[in-house]
Design an enzyme around this catalytic site. Sequence first.
Site, PDB file in Angstrom:
ATOM      1  N   GLU A   1     -28.661   4.159  -3.360  1.00 48.54           N
ATOM      2  CA  GLU A   1     -29.134   2.788  -3.478  1.00 48.54           C
ATOM      3  C   GLU A   1     -27.900   1.889  -3.374  1.00 48.54           C
ATOM      4  OE1 GLU A   1     -31.181   1.664  -7.104  1.00 48.54           O
ATOM      5  OE2 GLU A   1     -31.467  -0.377  -6.336  1.00 48.54           O
TER       6      GLU A   1
ATOM      7  N   ARG B   1     -26.501  17.137 -12.040  1.00 54.06           N
ATOM      8  CA  ARG B   1     -25.533  16.141 -11.615  1.00 54.06           C
ATOM      9  C   ARG B   1     -24.153  16.475 -12.168  1.00 54.06           C
ATOM     10  NH1 ARG B   1     -27.935  11.400 -12.211  1.00 54.06           N
ATOM     11  NH2 ARG B   1     -26.096  10.113 -12.194  1.00 54.06           N
TER      12      ARG B   1
ATOM     13  N   LYS C   1     -23.643   3.816 -12.514  1.00 55.57           N
ATOM     14  CA  LYS C   1     -23.238   2.624 -11.776  1.00 55.57           C
ATOM     15  C   LYS C   1     -23.367   1.380 -12.640  1.00 55.57           C
ATOM     16  CE  LYS C   1     -25.588   3.811  -7.969  1.00 55.57           C
ATOM     17  NZ  LYS C   1     -26.157   3.750  -6.620  1.00 55.57           N
TER      18      LYS C   1
HETATM   19  P1  ATP Z   1     -27.233   5.568 -11.484  1.00 48.97           P
HETATM   20  O1  ATP Z   1     -25.743   5.579 -11.632  1.00 48.97           O
HETATM   21  O2  ATP Z   1     -27.812   4.253 -11.814  1.00 48.97           O
HETATM   22  O3  ATP Z   1     -27.883   6.738 -12.136  1.00 48.97           O
HETATM   23  P2  ATP Z   1     -27.358   6.937  -9.028  1.00 48.97           P
HETATM   24  O4  ATP Z   1     -25.938   7.342  -9.185  1.00 48.97           O
HETATM   25  O5  ATP Z   1     -28.456   7.908  -9.178  1.00 48.97           O
HETATM   26  O6  ATP Z   1     -27.602   5.707  -9.968  1.00 48.97           O
HETATM   27  P3  ATP Z   1     -28.082   6.628  -6.244  1.00 48.97           P
HETATM   28  O7  ATP Z   1     -27.518   5.651  -5.308  1.00 48.97           O
HETATM   29  O8  ATP Z   1     -29.543   6.691  -6.403  1.00 48.97           O
HETATM   30  O9  ATP Z   1     -27.433   6.236  -7.615  1.00 48.97           O
HETATM   31  O10 ATP Z   1     -27.516   8.064  -5.900  1.00 48.97           O
HETATM   32  C1  ATP Z   1     -27.571   8.588  -4.601  1.00 48.97           C
HETATM   33  C2  ATP Z   1     -27.644  10.073  -4.639  1.00 48.97           C
HETATM   34  O11 ATP Z   1     -26.512  10.605  -5.329  1.00 48.97           O
HETATM   35  C3  ATP Z   1     -28.866  10.555  -5.369  1.00 48.97           C
HETATM   36  O12 ATP Z   1     -29.455  11.587  -4.609  1.00 48.97           O
HETATM   37  C4  ATP Z   1     -28.348  11.071  -6.673  1.00 48.97           C
HETATM   38  O13 ATP Z   1     -29.136  12.130  -7.131  1.00 48.97           O
HETATM   39  C5  ATP Z   1     -26.931  11.516  -6.312  1.00 48.97           C
HETATM   40  N1  ATP Z   1     -26.069  11.417  -7.485  1.00 48.97           N
HETATM   41  C6  ATP Z   1     -25.852  10.336  -8.243  1.00 48.97           C
HETATM   42  N2  ATP Z   1     -25.030  10.608  -9.262  1.00 48.97           N
HETATM   43  C7  ATP Z   1     -24.700  11.916  -9.161  1.00 48.97           C
HETATM   44  C8  ATP Z   1     -23.880  12.810  -9.931  1.00 48.97           C
HETATM   45  N3  ATP Z   1     -23.229  12.400 -11.027  1.00 48.97           N
HETATM   46  N4  ATP Z   1     -23.778  14.090  -9.517  1.00 48.97           N
HETATM   47  C9  ATP Z   1     -24.419  14.494  -8.414  1.00 48.97           C
HETATM   48  N5  ATP Z   1     -25.208  13.718  -7.654  1.00 48.97           N
HETATM   49  C10 ATP Z   1     -25.360  12.435  -8.010  1.00 48.97           C
END
Ligand code: ATP
Length: 564
Positions: free
Chosen positions: A37, A262, A272
């Site tokens: 996003e 994650r 974020k």
């Molecule tokens: P937020 O920080 O608000 O939780 P987000 O990091 O999930 O948001 P996205 O832009 O939706 O933000 O993430 C894009 C992709 O990266 C998604 O498929 C998410 O699952 C993956 N992702 C995000 N954070 C991690 C992480 N810490 N480890 C592995 N994959 C991640």
Amino acid sequence: MTTTNDAPASDFIRDIVTEDLKTGKYGGRVHTRFPPEPNGYLHIGHAKSICLNFGIAQEFGGLANLRFDDTNPVKEDVEYVESIQEDIRWLGFDWDDRLYYASDYFDRLHDYAVQLIKLGRAYVCDLSPEEMREYRGTLTQPGKDSPWRERSVDENLDLFARMRAGEFAEGSRTLRAKIDMASPFIVLRDPVLYRIVNAAHHRTGDTWCIYPMYDFTHCLSDSIEGITHSICTLEFDNNRRLYDWVLDTLNVYHPQQIEFARLNLSHTVMSKRKLLQLVREGHVSGWDDPRMPTISGLRRRGYTPEAIRNFCQRIGVAKTESMVDIALLEHVLREDLNKRAPRVMVVTRPLKVVIEDYPAGQVEELDAVNNPEDPAAGTRRVPFSRELYIERDDFAEEPPKGFFRLAPGREVRLRYAYFLRCERVVKDERGEIVELRCTYDPATRGGDAPDGRKVKATIHWVSAEHALPVTVRLYDHLFSAENPNDVPEGHDFKEHLNPHSLEVLEDCRAEPSLAQATPGSRYQFERLGYFCVDSADSQPGAPVFNRTVALRDPYARMQKAGAK
Ligand code: ATP
Ligand code: MG
């Protein structure tokens, strides 16, 4: 934790892909996507997901899309869209011509919503957000049906059209899926599919005042793009039921959602929302502050894409959450920099040395090895003269036990140069040491003493007359606590910010070869660590260096101790 594993990765997701190829489930296709996003910069957690999605596509001869999941106009911005693309490219991955935006599908998504209404599987609901929460029930109690649940198809079509036309206020109506208010999975209790948002979108402008929800958008975007394996993080485990419901109900092409754990990294935060707070409140200089876990911050700090990719491979992919020690990331980084970073000499806290028996005005050009790990890197010339700088820390007037470096009457080796002996200490009126008076042994040039005399330490130095004044920034962990998210009720993660995460040394002296250092280039400062020329704050001829990582490797020590 596995450590020295350079074999092709294998994990439960790759096992699924292998099996699907064997059974021909998707006609031999492998097609993944990375769906950020655009509401912030990418971080090291995203790198794990990027390496997984693009990596699997590469390994199995498939394709990977980049898709911006841009369904929330309020939080999204083109600045983020651009930085995300730059960061993925820098990591070494490419989506070719497959750059998509969920917002490109808004028309089709709207048509799918209309189709659900016609199927009697979606309705316009007039409950306020608070009422909806009350009706939803809890984990232990079923929800209640909305009073608007039994509206006719025609009424729903009419109301949805009027929602779209902008006739209703924000928050006054939603379009909801008609599933089951008693479902044990809250996500299936008539989830909202569309909401009214009176905000311009960074791509569609004012075309829409209704926006589809993530869960409705994501599965259909995957379906539209022909994704085979939709890889996401564990928190979407329950949402998978809705993912499947939407695609099954509409009877469209159905990719498989697979969840993995994650990445959590010690001494930092990854949300974020929290990173944005650090930026907005000025705790860091921006998204690319070298202390940030963002890809742009790591890049500016001096990380290489190779190190980040190796790290992602080492941590692997699993089904259970865990916390990875940031020392592992730094360990992998050192392994990489050790191979590629040229060695140079820089004195960060200068102490003047005058060699009394070295001829005034004489300058020798001494040979210094550029990288002992890489013979092809060759040697360079370093000027040596009567007045030098050494590190203040390398001298002790009254050396404590175990201190083997310079002290009155003591001899050390100057790297690539001569044995140096401290004869006298010169102090100012306040008693501060301002200079050392020394002598040298001309017979020891570039090596050992012919009489077999030994020294216990070799120290680095720069010639005072030739030295380049530089600024050096020492970085430490952004948070002192291992897990900054772990705070008691009423407290804030920012209380764990490390007050010593940045130390600026303005008065450092570098060997003259560094006048040519270009932004982004990386060096090992002998005995001090790996440093990188800051790409934002350096001026031509006046580099600012960021300490990427110190030489001491706590992770390697832990490994050794563990092996014993
Ligand atoms: P937020 O920080 O608000 O939780 P987000 O990091 O999930 O948001 P996205 O832009 O939706 O933000 O993430 C894009 C992709 O990266 C998604 O498929 C998410 O699952 C993956 N992702 C995000 N954070 C991690 C992480 N810490 N480890 C592995 N994959 C991640
Ligand atoms: Mg997300």
